[in-house]
Design a protein around this motif. Sequence first.
Motif, PDB file in Angstrom:
ATOM      1  N   ASP A  83       0.855  -1.197   0.000  1.00 30.26           N
ATOM      2  CA  ASP A  83       0.000   0.000   0.000  1.00 30.26           C
ATOM      3  C   ASP A  83       0.888   1.244   0.000  1.00 30.26           C
ATOM      4  N   SER A 135      -8.094  -1.352 -11.496  1.00 32.80           N
ATOM      5  CA  SER A 135      -7.067  -0.318 -11.691  1.00 32.80           C
ATOM      6  C   SER A 135      -6.013  -0.361 -10.594  1.00 32.80           C
ATOM      7  N   ASN A 136      -5.568  -1.568 -10.277  1.00 31.40           N
ATOM      8  CA  ASN A 136      -4.451  -1.756  -9.358  1.00 31.40           C
ATOM      9  C   ASN A 136      -3.320  -2.470 -10.084  1.00 31.40           C
ATOM     10  N   TYR A 139     -10.774   0.274  -5.765  1.00 28.33           N
ATOM     11  CA  TYR A 139     -10.271   0.634  -7.091  1.00 28.33           C
ATOM     12  C   TYR A 139      -9.443   1.920  -6.989  1.00 28.33           C
ATOM     13  N   THR A 140      -8.582   2.123  -7.971  1.00 34.32           N
ATOM     14  CA  THR A 140      -7.711   3.295  -7.980  1.00 34.32           C
ATOM     15  C   THR A 140      -7.987   4.100  -9.249  1.00 34.32           C
ATOM     16  N   TYR A 159      -4.255   8.262  -4.544  1.00 34.99           N
ATOM     17  CA  TYR A 159      -3.685   6.969  -4.166  1.00 34.99           C
ATOM     18  C   TYR A 159      -2.895   6.363  -5.315  1.00 34.99           C
ATOM     19  N   ARG A 160      -1.864   5.609  -4.958  1.00 36.54           N
ATOM     20  CA  ARG A 160      -1.155   4.795  -5.935  1.00 36.54           C
ATOM     21  C   ARG A 160      -1.729   3.384  -5.919  1.00 36.54           C
ATOM     22  N   GLU A 161      -1.411   2.603  -6.954  1.00 35.83           N
ATOM     23  CA  GLU A 161      -2.007   1.289  -7.102  1.00 35.83           C
ATOM     24  C   GLU A 161      -1.578   0.333  -5.989  1.00 35.83           C
ATOM     25  N   ARG A 204      -3.212   4.047   2.189  1.00 38.69           N
ATOM     26  CA  ARG A 204      -4.667   4.240   2.272  1.00 38.69           C
ATOM     27  C   ARG A 204      -5.294   3.368   3.360  1.00 38.69           C
ATOM     28  N   SER A 261      -5.922  -4.572 -13.794  1.00 37.64           N
ATOM     29  CA  SER A 261      -5.162  -4.830 -12.568  1.00 37.64           C
ATOM     30  C   SER A 261      -3.979  -5.757 -12.759  1.00 37.64           C
ATOM     31  N   SER A 291       0.535   4.251  -0.848  1.00 36.71           N
ATOM     32  CA  SER A 291      -0.059   5.538  -0.459  1.00 36.71           C
ATOM     33  C   SER A 291      -0.652   5.511   0.942  1.00 36.71           C
ATOM     34  N   SER A 339      -6.517   9.834  -8.983  1.00 33.52           N
ATOM     35  CA  SER A 339      -6.678   9.616  -7.543  1.00 33.52           C
ATOM     36  C   SER A 339      -5.387   9.968  -6.812  1.00 33.52           C
TER      37      SER A 339
END
Length: 264
Positions: free
Chosen positions: A20, A85-86, A54-55, A61-63, A24, A111, A22, A59
Amino acid sequence: MTCSEKERNALLSFKHGLADPSNRFSSWSDKSDCCTWPGVHCNNTGKVMEINLYTPAGSPYRELSGEISPSLLELKYLNRLDLSSNYFVLTPIPSFLGSLESLRYLDLNLSGFMGLIPHQLGNLSNLHHLNLGYNYALQIDNLNWISRLSSLEYLDLSGSDLHKQGNWLQVLSALPSLSELHLESCQIDNLGPPKGKTNFTHLQVLDLSINNLNQQIPSWLFNLSTTLVQLDLHSNLLQGQIPQIISSLQNIKNLDLQNNQLSG
């Protein structure tokens, strides 16, 4: 109602298998109620119903990447799982996902999964939405498992390799509730007439774009479903005259024939 300790621990195990970048998951803690965690939604009795991680483009966030833990099987009421989208690059779709019996919505689009699509997904008899589009060269050795998804309304296999599946039309047309079918870039090289009766009684969207059809537009295609609203055949090396029977698409709103070799 707060979530149970069992479901909280299952989600924490799921978290620990993922990278993870980012952060999140910073609020996913054994000191807090998992129903309040970002990406987790519960019903009014505290049962985990949805995981939405999902990313989207743009966003903050990164994947996510890493391993999807089978601890998800402890979430008996989970009906929506979105990991699209990861970046699960070069890993297969976990076969245990086919044991999430309550699942109605599964989105693994974009993904990075590769390898054979597990037949166990055919056990998800309650599934309404399945999106496996645009992963890394997903393979399909046969489509029979899809025929068991009798509640399926939305199916996206874009980017998967279907060129050896000569019976794809017969198998998919047997899905009685299907309304959207996306088969973009599936290496389909033959759009022969269906063998036997098709059952696309509710089909509204059909996307067969960017394949290798290299033929005339078959007239039977326009009789496939009387409910079609969108038909996409762009970039298929289609040739010859646009058939007059195209006028039978009484409900069509979006028809894309660009980047072919058509006339008329």
